[in-house]
Motif scaffolding. Structure first.
Motif: not given
Lengths: 283, 280
Positions: A159-162, A206-211, A215-217, B272-278
């Protein structure tokens, strides 16, 4: 053949400045810079890699050219030596050059104007200019990213790196030349290094998916945690010029994806063990 | 003399009519409501200085102040000074300028009869204006500066102001660690995620159409009706009109859910109105 390839590339593409940055230290910026630049050179692009870590220079060690340094980036900026004198040609790959940092000064000696002149001169002769940024968000890191067209954001799955990478991505969008001059924004790419799928499944990492979600890039791939990286660094050979290995292949995948090739992601899952290793243990 | 936007704790002067067709059901309802009003703080009662300054301040921005209810605050004045103030004259001067004086707060007990006689209501003095006492970023000071800035802006814009719509600030990019997004007047809409270490401030509501992992402060000028909405709620801190909660004190049941945060009588309320995963 290589000469011909090189020529075609020069005609087609404009020079691109790529900063390798992360915010946090010790995540593998210099290793990535060296491996990425070498792989680009192997793929036929004329490449120079610049060390911006003034005072704590390491790139020359990783590239194995520390005994050939005469002039450095700051000498060039201050006119004490010419750019051609400072550039060190790699002995292994023909179209790879290194511009080392100064070890005896500090980052305050870097000026945006001076670096701008050096980069403008390099743009005429190279296709890719890789800038190895120092850690932190101080002047050295800011100068390294200022002229970037693209950025490789190197992150470890913790997390700190992210969070530090997140901060850097924010700065790429606001503190660079492209941001200040209202040009199209710096193109960011994410590289996750020291990835260990086994520890991800255990929940330690953290998994690659989490990261990616945070970061969303655009994602270029993972580099698996590997003993060969340390061994290669210590012997002054960039991972991509060393013998085969997971990290070696991962970096070539990353470079190919960066160059626009569509390659399936590898090294993201726990490797399946064969019958023998299952019987006798060990990995 | 200064203008301040403050939230009034449940006030007793709003009537809500609900129309019913059935004969026996009540045709009215009395409800307390929290709202924002303009407060006129008096620092001196000397008529020679007060009225010209009032004229200067309000006269310039009459379009903005037209028909606005105004509360007169006397907390800065001693009893003797309050005695020197002619409430009838003050009320009629204010009405003459187009604003509607509704009441007085912070008055000395001895003055109450004169105030009621002038047709003004009485409100108790505020104990302390609410402010967020958060650790490092000291939103209370941020609040102060923004109030000043907003005051200047509102007054400057007032003559041209024709529509009552306040612009909403919309951000399409992720808000990253170290970044601060500030909507000094209206609502703030984030069409992406807000990462840990980022900060959102809005005078109105905050909507996050993604994960909220940073800080969000709505109703920073005291609007207690402001709300915070996020599709995946895991904030470092949420605050509405100065009432705040840090992540540690959030109920585990609302973490990472779609949550609507509002300010109720018992403090911040999480629905809480539900759950969602962006999507990554």
């Amino acid at each position: 053949m290589t000469e011909k390839l090189l020529h075609e590339h020069t005609e087609q593409t404009q020079a691109k400045v790529v900063v390798v940055t992360s915010g946090k230290g010790g995540v593998g910026k210099t290793t990535t810079s060296a491996a990425f630049a070498s792989a680009l050179a192997v793929r036929g692009y004329k490449t120079v890699v610049i060390d911006f870590d003034v005072g704590l220079r390491n790139l020359d060690l990783i590239m194995g050219c520390e005994r050939r340094v005469v002039y450095d980036l700051l000498n060039v900026i201050h006119g004490e030596g010419s750019l051609n004198q400072a550039l060190i040609k790699d002995k292994r790959v023909g179209n790879l050059y290194i511009l080392p940092a100064s070890q005896t000064r500090d980052n305050d000696a870097l000026s945006i104007e001076g670096v701008g002149e050096v980069i403008a001169a390099l743009r005429k002769n190279f296709e890719y200019i890789i800038c190895d940024s120092p850690a932190g968000i101080e002047k050295g890191a800011m100068t390294a990213m200022y002229f970037a067209d693209e950025a490789l954001v190197v992150t470890n799955p913790e997390i700190s790196s992210v969070r530090d990478s997140d901060r850097i991505i924010g700065m790429l969008a606001s503190k660079t030349r492209r941001a200040e001059q209202n040009l199209p924004p710096v193109k960011e790419h994410l590289i996750i290094t020291r990835y260990d799928p086994l520890r991800v499944t255990k929940g330690d990492m953290l998994s690659a998916g989490d990261v990616n979600e945070i970061l969303a890039i655009p994602f270029l791939g993972v580099v698996p945690e590997s003993k060969s990286v340390l061994a290669a660094s210590n012997s002054g050979i960039p991972v991509t010029l060393a013998d085969e290995g997971d990290a070696h292949e991962a970096y070539f995948d990353i470079v190919d994806r960066f160059l626009g090739e569509d390659k399936p992601f590898r090294f993201m899952d726990v490797p399946r063990k064969g019958i023998f290793s299952r019987l006798f243990g060990g990995r | 003399m200064s203008l301040l936007y403050v939230s009034l704790s449940p006030s007793r002067h709003e009537y809500m009519n609900s129309i019913n067709t059935t004969f026996d059901t009540p045709v009215l309802e009395l409800k307390g409501s929290i709202m924002t009003v303009i407060v006129l703080h008096l620092k001196a009662t000397d008529a020679g200085r007060l009225y010209p300054q009032l004229e200067q301040k309000i006269g310039k921005a009459q379009a903005f102040f037209r028909n606005a209810p105004v509360l007169i605050d006397l907390s800065d004045l001693g009893e003797a000074e309050q005695l020197a103030l002619d409430f009838t004259e003050l009320a009629s001067t204010l009405r003459g300028m187009g604003v509607v004086p509704v009441g007085v707060r912070g008055s000395a007990r001895s003055q109450n009869e004169r105030i009621l006689h002038a047709g003004l209501g009485l409100l108790p003095a505020v104990k302390a204006e609410r402010s967020v006492a958060a650790t490092e970023s000291q939103p209370s000071t941020i609040q102060d500066t923004t109030q000043e800035a907003e005051e200047a802006k509102l007054v400057a814009n007032a003559p041209q102001q024709t529509s009552s719509a306040i612009p909403t600030k919309v951000i399409t990019q992720p808000v990253r660690s170290g970044q601060q997004v500030f909507a000094p007047e209206g609502d703030l809409v984030i069409l992406s995620s807000v990462n840990a270490g980022a900060e959102l401030l809005a005078a109105g509501n905050i909507h996050v159409y993604g994960a909220l992992r940073g800080r969000a402060m709505a109703g920073i000028n005291g609007d207690a009706t402001a709300r915070i909405f996020s599709l995946q709620c895991n904030p470092e801190l949420v605050a509405i009109a100065g009432e705040y909660l840090v992540n540690e004190s959030l109920a585990p049941s609302c973490i990472n859910q779609c949550v609507l945060v509002s300010l109720g009588s018992k403090g911040l309320q999480f629905d809480v109105t539900g759950s969602f995963t962006p999507a990554p």
